[in-house]
Design a protein around this motif. Structure first.
Motif, PDB file in Angstrom:
ATOM      1  N   ALA A 106       0.849  -1.204   0.000  1.00  0.00           N
ATOM      2  CA  ALA A 106       0.000   0.000   0.000  1.00  0.00           C
ATOM      3  C   ALA A 106       0.882   1.251   0.000  1.00  0.00           C
ATOM      4  N   GLY A 107       1.932   1.228   0.810  1.00  0.00           N
ATOM      5  CA  GLY A 107       2.858   2.369   0.863  1.00  0.00           C
ATOM      6  C   GLY A 107       3.566   2.566  -0.467  1.00  0.00           C
ATOM      7  N   ILE A 108       4.030   1.458  -1.045  1.00  0.00           N
ATOM      8  CA  ILE A 108       4.800   1.553  -2.301  1.00  0.00           C
ATOM      9  C   ILE A 108       3.893   2.025  -3.446  1.00  0.00           C
ATOM     10  N   ALA A 109       2.680   1.460  -3.493  1.00  0.00           N
ATOM     11  CA  ALA A 109       1.803   1.772  -4.621  1.00  0.00           C
ATOM     12  C   ALA A 109       1.276   3.208  -4.572  1.00  0.00           C
ATOM     13  N   TYR A 110       0.894   3.693  -3.372  1.00  0.00           N
ATOM     14  CA  TYR A 110       0.117   4.938  -3.317  1.00  0.00           C
ATOM     15  C   TYR A 110       0.866   6.167  -2.810  1.00  0.00           C
ATOM     16  N   ALA A 111       2.121   5.982  -2.332  1.00  0.00           N
ATOM     17  CA  ALA A 111       2.871   7.184  -1.926  1.00  0.00           C
ATOM     18  C   ALA A 111       3.453   7.853  -3.170  1.00  0.00           C
ATOM     19  N   ASP A 112       3.657   9.160  -3.079  1.00  0.00           N
ATOM     20  CA  ASP A 112       4.219   9.877  -4.232  1.00  0.00           C
ATOM     21  C   ASP A 112       5.679   9.510  -4.451  1.00  0.00           C
ATOM     22  N   ASN A 113       6.401   9.334  -3.333  1.00  0.00           N
ATOM     23  CA  ASN A 113       7.810   8.932  -3.425  1.00  0.00           C
ATOM     24  C   ASN A 113       8.075   7.812  -2.445  1.00  0.00           C
ATOM     25  N   VAL A 114       8.935   6.904  -2.845  1.00  0.00           N
ATOM     26  CA  VAL A 114       9.318   5.794  -1.967  1.00  0.00           C
ATOM     27  C   VAL A 114      10.821   5.887  -1.766  1.00  0.00           C
ATOM     28  N   THR A 115      11.245   5.794  -0.519  1.00  0.00           N
ATOM     29  CA  THR A 115      12.692   5.791  -0.273  1.00  0.00           C
ATOM     30  C   THR A 115      13.038   4.566   0.548  1.00  0.00           C
ATOM     31  N   THR A 116      14.305   4.200   0.492  1.00  0.00           N
ATOM     32  CA  THR A 116      14.786   3.215   1.438  1.00  0.00           C
ATOM     33  C   THR A 116      16.101   3.741   2.003  1.00  0.00           C
ATOM     34  N   VAL A 117      16.662   3.019   2.975  1.00  0.00           N
ATOM     35  CA  VAL A 117      17.623   3.660   3.865  1.00  0.00           C
ATOM     36  C   VAL A 117      19.100   3.570   3.460  1.00  0.00           C
ATOM     37  N   SER A 118      19.358   3.149   2.238  1.00  0.00           N
ATOM     38  CA  SER A 118      20.721   3.286   1.692  1.00  0.00           C
ATOM     39  C   SER A 118      20.660   3.083   0.188  1.00  0.00           C
ATOM     40  N   PRO A 119      21.580   3.678  -0.553  1.00  0.00           N
ATOM     41  CA  PRO A 119      21.572   3.510  -2.010  1.00  0.00           C
ATOM     42  C   PRO A 119      21.791   2.056  -2.431  1.00  0.00           C
ATOM     43  N   THR A 120      22.665   1.336  -1.723  1.00  0.00           N
ATOM     44  CA  THR A 120      22.910  -0.060  -2.119  1.00  0.00           C
ATOM     45  C   THR A 120      21.658  -0.907  -1.901  1.00  0.00           C
ATOM     46  N   TYR A 121      20.984  -0.723  -0.762  1.00  0.00           N
ATOM     47  CA  TYR A 121      19.756  -1.494  -0.501  1.00  0.00           C
ATOM     48  C   TYR A 121      18.689  -1.135  -1.545  1.00  0.00           C
ATOM     49  N   ALA A 122      18.667   0.121  -1.992  1.00  0.00           N
ATOM     50  CA  ALA A 122      17.683   0.534  -3.013  1.00  0.00           C
ATOM     51  C   ALA A 122      17.889  -0.279  -4.300  1.00  0.00           C
ATOM     52  N   LYS A 123      19.147  -0.622  -4.578  1.00  0.00           N
ATOM     53  CA  LYS A 123      19.406  -1.447  -5.781  1.00  0.00           C
ATOM     54  C   LYS A 123      19.132  -2.905  -5.468  1.00  0.00           C
TER      55      LYS A 123
END
Ligand code: ADP
Length: 473
Positions: free
Chosen positions: A201-218
């Protein structure tokens, strides 16, 4: 120009209530943001929170929230603590529990309803008080993005993933109860293999999604780390970014830390703290290296690697102290080994002050995490002059540079890293630490360098600021 108003919602916030790093981040990031934004932090008023101590008082009269055809009596509380405004949502279903989310091995069955009530309240408050931005954290806040998305004029929403492994997966039978239309129960929405997934729900409907490090984002875009959501996250990759966490340097500062036996500004000051800690747990060998582990006893934290290697550590000229709470089976195994060796101590507690004293005492911090979205322990260790030994994964890649590449000119923290997560590589890293300990000059210059680096929130808070200001698409 007046500051933009940000409502920062989290299911745990230090010092009120903490089970892990999310509470630290929810404490320190809003402080850093408050330089530029007008931030209010909102969390549930669990019964574990000491309302008297923090002077938490009702700020509105009782009200009724209707959700899924049922009425829930709710009350909004508040306090100002160290210059930050806090709001607390009280409703018995959410707050009157022994644990925040459930016992270590499983969550409460009605967690969806509990946190839906919290999210519903957050969404209403954000709309009523015309906040500009609502920052939602982890699955507990996921529904906040969905509820807000239903409003015609709404604040911007940012959703942060602190740990993708915990997604809030529940039976779809809960949909009517949490006031979510069955139209959302699709692959593009919150359906997940026949269940409801609150993180989605958070991923689909938020305007922006972040996570807590660039490597984890990949990493989370791959099957190895995506916990089944890699495809879904990939579909939303254009709004996903990684921003590394920082630590609160007022709270984690050995020079002013009231929890320490003796606060210290320089590396040499660690010695007194080390000898005091060792004697407090009945260990000898102040001249031997002290290895510490501080963290939750769960698979993620590499406890299996610790269990596989700890007997070898027991035969070496060193001390090992483990401070952690978590799964019973892990705790039992570690306790069993500790009994066999006179240089190993396991402290099964969650104790903030004790953890500070242990960071101050330790020469090395063990962090064999199998995955690590960001990790705060390694940065705390840097500040306290303990060298982290870390598995090269997630945020540990972004925050711990390899010892072999040490360059005093670079303002990064250095530690001992190992690439593949195996008992063999972990032990090799452990032995590297033993050798480093014998090279006192090198150890001192490394620790001194790390202690002087900046792990504050400053630059990361600016990155969140940029996202807050981005136009909604
Ligand atoms: P996670 O959120 O996955 O548990 P992080 O590294 O992000 O891990 O944050 C862990 C935080 O919790 C750190 O502040 C660490 O010092 C603290 N912590 C973990 N276990 C304990 C414990 N048993 N006692 C005190 N503090 C602990």
């Amino acid at each position: 120009m007046s500051k933009k108003r940000v409502l920062f919602a989290s299911s745990e916030v230090y010092p009120f209530v903490k089970t892990g790093g999310l509470a630290d981040v929810s404490h320190s990031l809003p402080r850093a943001l408050s330089e530029t934004f007008n931030v209010t932090v909102i969390l549930p008023l669990y019964r574990q929170i000491d309302a008297e101590r923090y002077e938490i008082v009702p700020v509105r009269s009782k009200e009724t929230i209707s959700l899924g055809g049922n009425d829930y009596e709710t009350e909004l509380y508040g306090c100002t603590y160290e210059g930050i405004e806090y709001r607390f949502v009280y409703t018995p279903v959410l707050c009157e529990r022994e644990y925040l989310y459930g016992p270590p091995e499983c969550g409460y069955e009605d967690n969806a309803l509990r946190f839906a009530l919290f999210c519903r309240f957050v969404a209403s408050l954000a709309l009523e008080e015309a906040f500009d931005v609502v920052h939602l954290n982890d699955w507990q806040c996921g529904l906040g993005a969905l509820y807000l998305n239903e409003a015609s004029k709404r604040p911007k929403t940012v959703f942060t993933i602190h740990n993708l492994a915990y997604q809030g997966i529940v039976d779809p039978g809960v949909l009517p109860q949490i006031g979510v239309d069955s139209g959302y129960f699709t692959m593009e929405g919150i359906e997940y293999y026949g269940n409801v997934n609150l993180m989605k729900a958070g991923i689909a409907y938020a305007d922006n999604v972040t996570t807590v490090s660039p490597t984890y984002a990949k990493e989370i875009l791959t099957p190895e780390f995506g916990c089944g959501l890699e495809g879904f996250l990939y579909a939303h990759r254009n709004k996903l970014s990684g921003i590394v966490n920082g630590i609160d340097l007022e709270h984690f500062n050995p020079a002013s830390d009231g929890a320490l036996i003796e606060p210290y500004k320089t590396y040499n000051g660690k010695k007194k703290n080390k000898s005091a800690f060792l004697s407090s747990v009945g260990l000898k060998g102040v001249n031997d290296p002290l290895f510490a582990f501080i963290g939750r006893l769960t698979w993620q934290k590499g406890i299996d690697l610790l269990i596989e290697t700890i007997e070898s550590m027991g035969t070496m000229k060193c001390n090992v102290i483990l401070l952690g709470e978590g799964e019973k089976e892990y705790a039992e195994k570690l306790r069993y080994v500790a009994k066999e060796y006179t240089n190993i101590v396991v402290i099964e507690q969650y104790d903030e002050s004790l953890s500070h004293r242990l960071y101050a005492a330790a020469d090395f911090l063990l962090m064999p995490s199998l995955y690590e979205p960001c990790g705060l322990n390694q940065m705390i260790a840097f500040s306290y002059g303990a060298i982290p030994i870390v598995h090269h994964t997630g945020g540990l890649v972004d925050t711990v540079k390899r010892l072999e590449t040490f360059d005093p000119e670079k303002k990064s923290g250095y530690g001992i890293t190992f690439k593949k997560a195996s008992a063999e590589t972990f032990m090799r890293a452990f032995k590297t630490a033993m050798e480093l300990y014998d090279d006192k000059e090198r150890l001192r210059s490394l620790a001194k360098h790390n202690m002087e680096c900046d792990f504050s929130w400053e630059s990361s808070a600016k990155k969140y600021g940029t996202i807050y200001r981005k136009r909604q698409s």
